[in-house]
Design an enzyme around this catalytic site. Structure first.
Site, PDB file in Angstrom:
ATOM      1  N   SER A 147     -24.128  -5.574 -13.202  1.00 61.36           N
ATOM      2  CA  SER A 147     -23.171  -6.268 -12.327  1.00 61.36           C
ATOM      3  C   SER A 147     -22.893  -7.722 -12.670  1.00 61.36           C
ATOM      4  CB  SER A 147     -23.650  -6.206 -10.873  1.00 61.36           C
ATOM      5  OG  SER A 147     -23.483  -4.920 -10.366  1.00 61.36           O
ATOM      6  N   LYS A 165     -22.355 -15.477  -4.691  1.00 60.60           N
ATOM      7  CA  LYS A 165     -21.967 -14.087  -4.391  1.00 60.60           C
ATOM      8  C   LYS A 165     -22.317 -13.793  -2.931  1.00 60.60           C
ATOM      9  CE  LYS A 165     -22.703  -9.409  -6.329  1.00 60.60           C
ATOM     10  NZ  LYS A 165     -23.363  -8.652  -7.434  1.00 60.60           N
ATOM     11  N   SER A 217     -20.447  -5.659  -9.921  1.00 59.61           N
ATOM     12  CA  SER A 217     -20.000  -6.041  -8.600  1.00 59.61           C
ATOM     13  C   SER A 217     -19.813  -7.560  -8.420  1.00 59.61           C
ATOM     14  CB  SER A 217     -21.008  -5.539  -7.567  1.00 59.61           C
ATOM     15  OG  SER A 217     -22.273  -6.122  -7.769  1.00 59.61           O
TER      16      SER A 217
END
Lengths: 488, 97
Positions: A173, A74, A149
């Site tokens: 997330s 990420k 996210s």
């Protein structure tokens, strides 16, 4: 490479049926053919091929499952000499000169980072639609969101580009996007994986975790990354180790429970799947009790989260001024204020609004009523949450109120008072507030889209969490079912 | 709690060195109305004798150690990522008058 787990790839490597270079080339090829899902912000083709080529010269170690295994990161985790933009334009040129601890550990284990993945700007958003690089599309149906996210990380694993990916979880997330895309997502106990190098959103909630295809793969990766780190002031010591070796699917001994008000909020189709799953567990000798949880505390989850996380974000991201680093937008004659105002205009609308709400909560006039009160309510919620485990071992919750909503529906949604009456959508916050470990596993399809169950345990009982998830995963057999039906 | 007014929102926005468009202010005001209404419901939750929770766990895992001096970063490594380097210095454009 779709549905190939780390364990499968490792076995192929050991049997010399493949090689690190072949695996990496296949992953990069797949990343290119699935580019339309927009899961990747930086493809690390050259670096990954170079590392794989080096590994070709070495014998495959039978005891290192991560040797030559491609993974993705990420883009809010720092990677040395690789742009780390956290999905925001203001950091579009930011190149760290260090690796985050978790990336460092994986690289030491000879896993190969092939991509930085798309995320909602600075970890804020929850939809996969709030990155400065555009929407991330759900691999199961491009009209639907991935959630966020950690949108790019879940999409890459679901697409079979990589067998695992790093992610972070502040509200849900990792776990809600995992549900929306049919993969396994774990948020371990707060602090047992170092946050060093993770760009902060809300430091009292932020947790590094991972996405994979199976619970076994999650356990395997955790063996490499759960470590105390002196560079992270919130780092915690876990007394557990050898998660994979200690994995045990015999879960009849565990007392499992769910919360009635949370289940009642499920959409009809999802409720049907949930009930079938619980029935299936009970047929296999596992009892799932149902308890009440104070509804006023469930309704407080979302507003308390907003106040605390927005306030923490306002503070922890106050260095995004493009003064010492980041993209500076200014003319030669601009003074400091003008330069900062112009540069901060690069921030997205959602981020700006959250900063303003956070600043309001932190203002002296409101701090006691809003910020401090929210911290006390958080404590009360956590006390009630922990009390559940006086009688039970694992708390089962739906990961969301239904499968992934459409993009069209999501972009028109506006915050409303009714949102707190949805007691299902925000229940995953219980684990963030308490620091508890929490994992989502897929349990089936709802209207052709995957849907997940989230299991929660007491803090520092990550092994028990993995065991319960492993046991349920075996009974549910989601992947096998999908393959039978030709649906995944 | 302070009452939300256009002036207050503008003041906060300015203090954060942000610019908002008119439509963004409208959306922000609407969100504030919802959040404050939600928070009013939270306000009635009794929290007498409950300590605020700052972090999930006490942050007591770190031992103080004596300071030791040393170089932690290599200049070459740092400078290669800087947009502009001159005479072994990273060039940062002047922003203070």
């Amino acid at each position: 490479m779709k549905n190939l787990t780390i364990e499968m790839l490792h076995q192929q490597l050991v049997a010399k049926e493949t090689s690190p270079l072949k695996i990496v080339e296949a992953a990069i090829s797949k990343a290119k053919t699935t580019a339309k899902f927009n899961a990747i912000v930086t493809l690390l083709e050259k670096q990954a091929i170079a590392m794989a080529t080096e590994l070709e010269k070495l014998p495959v170690p039978t005891d290192n499952y991560l040797f030559g295994i491609p993974y993705a990161v990420k883009d809010n985790l720092a990677t040395k000499n690789i742009v780390t933009s956290a999905g925001t334009k203001i950091l579009a040129n930011f190149v760290p000169n260090y690796d985050s601890k978790v990336v460092h550990d994986l690289n030491q284990s000879q896993a190969i980072n092939i991509a930085k993945t798309t995320l909602d700007e600075l970890g804020m958003g929850g939809t996969g639609l709030d990155s400065c690089t555009g929407y991330v599309y759900n691999p199961w149906n491009m009209n639907h969101i991935t959630g966020g996210s950690s949108s790019g990380s879940v999409a890459l694993v679901a697409l079979g580009v990589v067998p695992f990916a790093l992610a972070s979880d502040t509200g849900d997330s990792i776990r809600k996007p995992a549900s929306y895309t049919g993969v396994v997502g774990i948020k371990p106990t707060y602090g047992i994986i170092s946050r060093y190098g993770l760009f902060p959103y809300a430091p009292s909630l932020d947790t590094v975790g991972l996405i994979a295809n199976t619970v076994r793969d999650c356990a395997l990766v955790m063996d490499h990354i759960v470590k105390f780190d002196a560079n992270d002031l919130t780092s915690q010591i876990s007394n557990e180790s050898n998660y994979l070796k200690n994995l045990d699917s015999d879960i009849k001994k565990y007392r499992l429970v769910t919360i009635k008000a949370v289940i009642d909020g499920l959409q009809a189709d999802a409720k049907l799947l949930w009930d079938q799953t619980v029935d299936n567990l009970e047929k296999n000798g596992i009892t799932v009790a149902t308890i009440d949880f104070p509804v006023n505390l469930l309704k407080a989850l979302l507003p308390v989260y907003m106040v605390l996380s927005f306030a923490e974000a306002t503070s922890s991201q106050s260095n995004l001024t493009a003064t010492n680093f980041g993209v500076r937008v200014s003319d030669d004659h601009d003074n400091y204020h003008q330069a900062v105002f112009k540069s901060r205009n690069l921030l997205g609308k959602t981020v700006k609004r959250r900063y303003i709400i956070g600043a309001y909560a932190l203002a002296a006039q409101n701090q006691i009523e809003l910020f401090l009160h929210s911290k006390k309510v958080r404590h009360k919620i956590v006390q009630n949450f922990l009390d559940i485990f006086l009688k039970y071992d694992g708390l089962l919750l739906p990961a969301a109120d239904g499968p992934a909503p459409t993009i069209a529906k999501t972009i028109t949604h506006q915050l409303s008072l009714d949102d707190i009456n949805n007691l299902t959508n925000d229940a995953l916050l219980l684990a963030n507030f308490s620091g508890a470990p929490s994992i989502t596993i897929p349990i089936g399809l709802v209207t052709g889209l995957p849907f997940g169950m989230t299991i929660n345990c007491l803090p520092f009982q990550d092994q028990k969490l993995l065991n319960i998830a492993y046991g349920i995963e075996k009974i549910v057999a989601f992947k096998a079912h999908c393959l039978d039906q030709g649906e995944c | 709690m302070e009452q939300i007014t256009p002036k207050l929102l503008e003041d906060i926005t300015n203090s954060l060195m942000l610019n908002l468009e008119v439509a963004e202010y409208e959306l922000l005001a609407a969100e504030f109305a919802v959040i404050l209404e939600q928070m009013r419901l939270v306000q009635v939750i009794a929290v007498d004798d409950i300590e605020p929770m700052h972090y999930p766990f006490p942050l007591s895992r770190h031992q103080l150690r004596p300071d030791t001096s040393g170089s932690v970063s290599d200049w070459q490594e740092i400078s290669q990522n800087a947009p502009l380097v001159e005479d072994n210095y990273i060039v940062v454009n002047k922003v203070i008058e």
